[in-house]
Design a protein around this motif. Sequence first.
Motif, PDB file in Angstrom:
ATOM      1  N   LYS A  14     -28.240 -17.609 -14.434  1.00 19.28           N
ATOM      2  CA  LYS A  14     -29.072 -16.432 -14.858  1.00 19.28           C
ATOM      3  C   LYS A  14     -28.226 -15.960 -16.073  1.00 19.28           C
ATOM      4  O   LYS A  14     -26.992 -15.648 -16.092  1.00 19.28           O
ATOM      5  N   THR A  15     -29.027 -15.194 -16.951  1.00 22.73           N
ATOM      6  CA  THR A  15     -28.425 -14.628 -18.015  1.00 22.73           C
ATOM      7  C   THR A  15     -27.627 -13.433 -17.933  1.00 22.73           C
ATOM      8  O   THR A  15     -26.505 -13.477 -18.436  1.00 22.73           O
ATOM      9  N   ALA A  16     -27.836 -12.760 -16.596  1.00 20.98           N
ATOM     10  CA  ALA A  16     -27.054 -11.438 -16.489  1.00 20.98           C
ATOM     11  C   ALA A  16     -25.648 -11.908 -16.278  1.00 20.98           C
ATOM     12  O   ALA A  16     -24.652 -11.334 -16.421  1.00 20.98           O
ATOM     13  N   LEU A  17     -25.605 -13.108 -15.338  1.00 19.90           N
ATOM     14  CA  LEU A  17     -24.184 -13.454 -14.885  1.00 19.90           C
ATOM     15  C   LEU A  17     -23.327 -14.246 -16.104  1.00 19.90           C
ATOM     16  O   LEU A  17     -22.258 -13.757 -16.269  1.00 19.90           O
ATOM     17  N   ILE A  18     -24.178 -14.716 -16.733  1.00 17.89           N
ATOM     18  CA  ILE A  18     -23.466 -15.356 -18.026  1.00 17.89           C
ATOM     19  C   ILE A  18     -22.756 -14.303 -18.784  1.00 17.89           C
ATOM     20  O   ILE A  18     -21.727 -14.130 -19.419  1.00 17.89           O
ATOM     21  N   ALA A  19     -23.663 -13.254 -19.182  1.00 21.24           N
ATOM     22  CA  ALA A  19     -23.450 -12.195 -20.155  1.00 21.24           C
ATOM     23  C   ALA A  19     -22.072 -11.471 -19.494  1.00 21.24           C
ATOM     24  O   ALA A  19     -21.006 -10.904 -20.113  1.00 21.24           O
ATOM     25  N   LYS A  20     -22.190 -11.309 -18.077  1.00 18.11           N
ATOM     26  CA  LYS A  20     -20.974 -10.385 -17.595  1.00 18.11           C
ATOM     27  C   LYS A  20     -19.700 -11.370 -17.584  1.00 18.11           C
ATOM     28  O   LYS A  20     -18.685 -10.648 -17.837  1.00 18.11           O
ATOM     29  N   ASP A  21     -19.796 -12.761 -17.358  1.00 16.04           N
ATOM     30  CA  ASP A  21     -18.494 -13.497 -17.482  1.00 16.04           C
ATOM     31  C   ASP A  21     -17.915 -13.663 -18.757  1.00 16.04           C
ATOM     32  O   ASP A  21     -16.664 -13.490 -18.986  1.00 16.04           O
ATOM     33  N   PHE A  22     -18.983 -13.657 -19.705  1.00 18.91           N
ATOM     34  CA  PHE A  22     -18.362 -13.644 -21.375  1.00 18.91           C
ATOM     35  C   PHE A  22     -18.133 -12.381 -21.912  1.00 18.91           C
ATOM     36  O   PHE A  22     -17.672 -12.351 -22.979  1.00 18.91           O
ATOM     37  N   ARG A  23     -18.521 -11.376 -21.203  1.00 18.06           N
ATOM     38  CA  ARG A  23     -18.489  -9.878 -21.708  1.00 18.06           C
ATOM     39  C   ARG A  23     -19.097  -9.635 -22.879  1.00 18.06           C
ATOM     40  O   ARG A  23     -18.448  -9.228 -24.143  1.00 18.06           O
ATOM     41  N   VAL A  29     -26.761 -13.432 -25.067  1.00 14.90           N
ATOM     42  CA  VAL A  29     -26.871 -14.619 -24.029  1.00 14.90           C
ATOM     43  C   VAL A  29     -28.622 -15.227 -24.084  1.00 14.90           C
ATOM     44  O   VAL A  29     -29.070 -16.479 -24.370  1.00 14.90           O
ATOM     45  N   GLU A  30     -29.470 -14.341 -24.292  1.00 11.24           N
ATOM     46  CA  GLU A  30     -30.938 -14.777 -24.197  1.00 11.24           C
ATOM     47  C   GLU A  30     -31.072 -15.395 -25.637  1.00 11.24           C
ATOM     48  O   GLU A  30     -31.940 -16.310 -25.645  1.00 11.24           O
ATOM     49  N   ARG A  31     -30.488 -14.805 -26.638  1.00 10.93           N
ATOM     50  CA  ARG A  31     -30.686 -15.495 -28.163  1.00 10.93           C
ATOM     51  C   ARG A  31     -29.979 -16.754 -28.068  1.00 10.93           C
ATOM     52  O   ARG A  31     -30.610 -17.883 -28.606  1.00 10.93           O
ATOM     53  N   TRP A  32     -28.931 -16.977 -27.266  1.00 15.17           N
ATOM     54  CA  TRP A  32     -28.390 -18.441 -27.008  1.00 15.17           C
ATOM     55  C   TRP A  32     -29.311 -19.321 -26.450  1.00 15.17           C
ATOM     56  O   TRP A  32     -29.369 -20.423 -26.817  1.00 15.17           O
ATOM     57  N   ARG A  33     -29.783 -18.816 -25.339  1.00 12.67           N
ATOM     58  CA  ARG A  33     -30.518 -19.543 -24.530  1.00 12.67           C
ATOM     59  C   ARG A  33     -32.075 -19.955 -25.480  1.00 12.67           C
ATOM     60  O   ARG A  33     -32.203 -21.311 -25.157  1.00 12.67           O
ATOM     61  N   ARG A  34     -32.529 -19.162 -25.991  1.00 15.86           N
ATOM     62  CA  ARG A  34     -33.736 -19.682 -26.791  1.00 15.86           C
ATOM     63  C   ARG A  34     -33.219 -20.636 -28.017  1.00 15.86           C
ATOM     64  O   ARG A  34     -33.883 -21.580 -27.990  1.00 15.86           O
ATOM     65  N   ALA A  35     -32.000 -20.591 -28.486  1.00 13.07           N
ATOM     66  CA  ALA A  35     -31.540 -21.232 -29.545  1.00 13.07           C
ATOM     67  C   ALA A  35     -31.213 -22.783 -28.677  1.00 13.07           C
ATOM     68  O   ALA A  35     -31.815 -23.762 -29.228  1.00 13.07           O
ATOM     69  N   TRP A  36     -30.649 -22.682 -27.695  1.00 15.32           N
ATOM     70  CA  TRP A  36     -30.488 -24.020 -26.817  1.00 15.32           C
ATOM     71  C   TRP A  36     -31.682 -24.879 -26.280  1.00 15.32           C
ATOM     72  O   TRP A  36     -31.903 -25.815 -26.554  1.00 15.32           O
ATOM     73  N   ARG A  37     -32.803 -23.900 -25.995  1.00 14.81           N
ATOM     74  CA  ARG A  37     -34.167 -24.290 -25.538  1.00 14.81           C
ATOM     75  C   ARG A  37     -34.563 -25.199 -26.717  1.00 14.81           C
ATOM     76  O   ARG A  37     -35.404 -26.162 -26.657  1.00 14.81           O
ATOM     77  N   GLU A  38     -34.640 -24.726 -28.076  1.00 12.47           N
ATOM     78  CA  GLU A  38     -35.346 -24.971 -29.101  1.00 12.47           C
ATOM     79  C   GLU A  38     -34.568 -26.359 -29.697  1.00 12.47           C
ATOM     80  O   GLU A  38     -35.117 -27.113 -30.535  1.00 12.47           O
ATOM     81  N   GLY A  39     -33.072 -26.155 -29.708  1.00 10.14           N
ATOM     82  CA  GLY A  39     -32.300 -27.095 -30.506  1.00 10.14           C
ATOM     83  C   GLY A  39     -31.288 -27.734 -29.671  1.00 10.14           C
ATOM     84  O   GLY A  39     -30.612 -28.688 -30.399  1.00 10.14           O
ATOM     85  N   MET A  41     -27.762 -28.422 -27.645  1.00 12.08           N
ATOM     86  CA  MET A  41     -26.268 -27.863 -27.573  1.00 12.08           C
ATOM     87  C   MET A  41     -26.006 -27.726 -29.253  1.00 12.08           C
ATOM     88  O   MET A  41     -25.004 -26.684 -29.422  1.00 12.08           O
ATOM     89  N   ASP A  42     -26.557 -28.653 -30.157  1.00 10.94           N
ATOM     90  CA  ASP A  42     -25.974 -28.402 -31.706  1.00 10.94           C
ATOM     91  C   ASP A  42     -26.456 -26.998 -32.095  1.00 10.94           C
ATOM     92  O   ASP A  42     -25.676 -26.376 -33.026  1.00 10.94           O
ATOM     93  N   ALA A  43     -27.484 -26.489 -31.533  1.00  8.91           N
ATOM     94  CA  ALA A  43     -28.063 -25.014 -32.011  1.00  8.91           C
ATOM     95  C   ALA A  43     -27.198 -23.941 -31.797  1.00  8.91           C
ATOM     96  O   ALA A  43     -27.482 -23.007 -32.358  1.00  8.91           O
ATOM     97  N   LEU A  44     -25.975 -24.352 -30.573  1.00  5.47           N
ATOM     98  CA  LEU A  44     -25.299 -23.212 -30.274  1.00  5.47           C
ATOM     99  C   LEU A  44     -23.936 -23.362 -31.161  1.00  5.47           C
ATOM    100  O   LEU A  44     -23.169 -22.248 -30.936  1.00  5.47           O
ATOM    101  N   ALA A  45     -23.854 -24.278 -32.158  1.00  7.64           N
ATOM    102  CA  ALA A  45     -22.489 -24.077 -33.015  1.00  7.64           C
ATOM    103  C   ALA A  45     -22.725 -22.849 -33.698  1.00  7.64           C
ATOM    104  O   ALA A  45     -23.851 -22.141 -34.197  1.00  7.64           O
ATOM    105  N   SER A  46     -21.435 -22.476 -34.042  1.00 10.76           N
ATOM    106  CA  SER A  46     -21.179 -20.996 -34.901  1.00 10.76           C
ATOM    107  C   SER A  46     -21.738 -21.279 -36.070  1.00 10.76           C
ATOM    108  O   SER A  46     -21.425 -22.360 -36.954  1.00 10.76           O
ATOM    109  N   THR A  47     -22.373 -20.389 -36.995  1.00 11.17           N
ATOM    110  CA  THR A  47     -22.687 -20.363 -38.352  1.00 11.17           C
ATOM    111  C   THR A  47     -21.862 -19.750 -39.200  1.00 11.17           C
ATOM    112  O   THR A  47     -21.817 -19.621 -40.267  1.00 11.17           O
ATOM    113  N   GLY A  48     -20.397 -19.408 -38.751  1.00  9.21           N
ATOM    114  CA  GLY A  48     -19.625 -18.806 -39.479  1.00  9.21           C
ATOM    115  C   GLY A  48     -19.620 -17.213 -39.375  1.00  9.21           C
ATOM    116  O   GLY A  48     -20.638 -16.618 -38.388  1.00  9.21           O
TER     117      GLY A  48
END
Length: 140
Positions: A14-23, A29-39, A41-48
């Motif tokens: 769940k999003t809430a659990l991941i957000a809590k663990d990563f502070r 987390v929702e933004r990351w999940r959306r990027a992950w769904r669309e692209g 693991m590669d979509a989760l790379a930092s853009t700087g």
Amino acid sequence: MRHEAGRRFVHGEKTALIAKDFRVSERSVERWRRAWREGGMDALASTGPPKLPKLSDGQFDELEEGLALGPAGHGWEDQRWTLARIRALIAWKFQIDCSTVAVWRPLHRHGWSGQCPARRAVERDEGAVSWKKDVWPQAE
């Protein structure tokens, strides 16, 4: 961190659990999940970093040389460096207009800190003190 979140997305956490663990916020987390769904693991790379510093390292070194001369060396009557004065020095030396926050961040990053006297000087003459705010046009 984002890649670890991606591994947890695979397991359906769940999003809430991941957000809590990563502070971080659930929104992140929702933004990351959306990027992950669309692209994937590669979509989760930092853009700087979201914003690059206004001053290069070389310019900051040059600024520090200017700060070492003191405010009087640049025409101010007293020996107080304020963010407004440093901002004016940056504008004069490098023709860069920036906010006071854009002045403070690199100073702080390079080990500079704000200094306030611990107590008032005993010999201070209250009648001779005039309060004047440094004025510099805002560039917003």
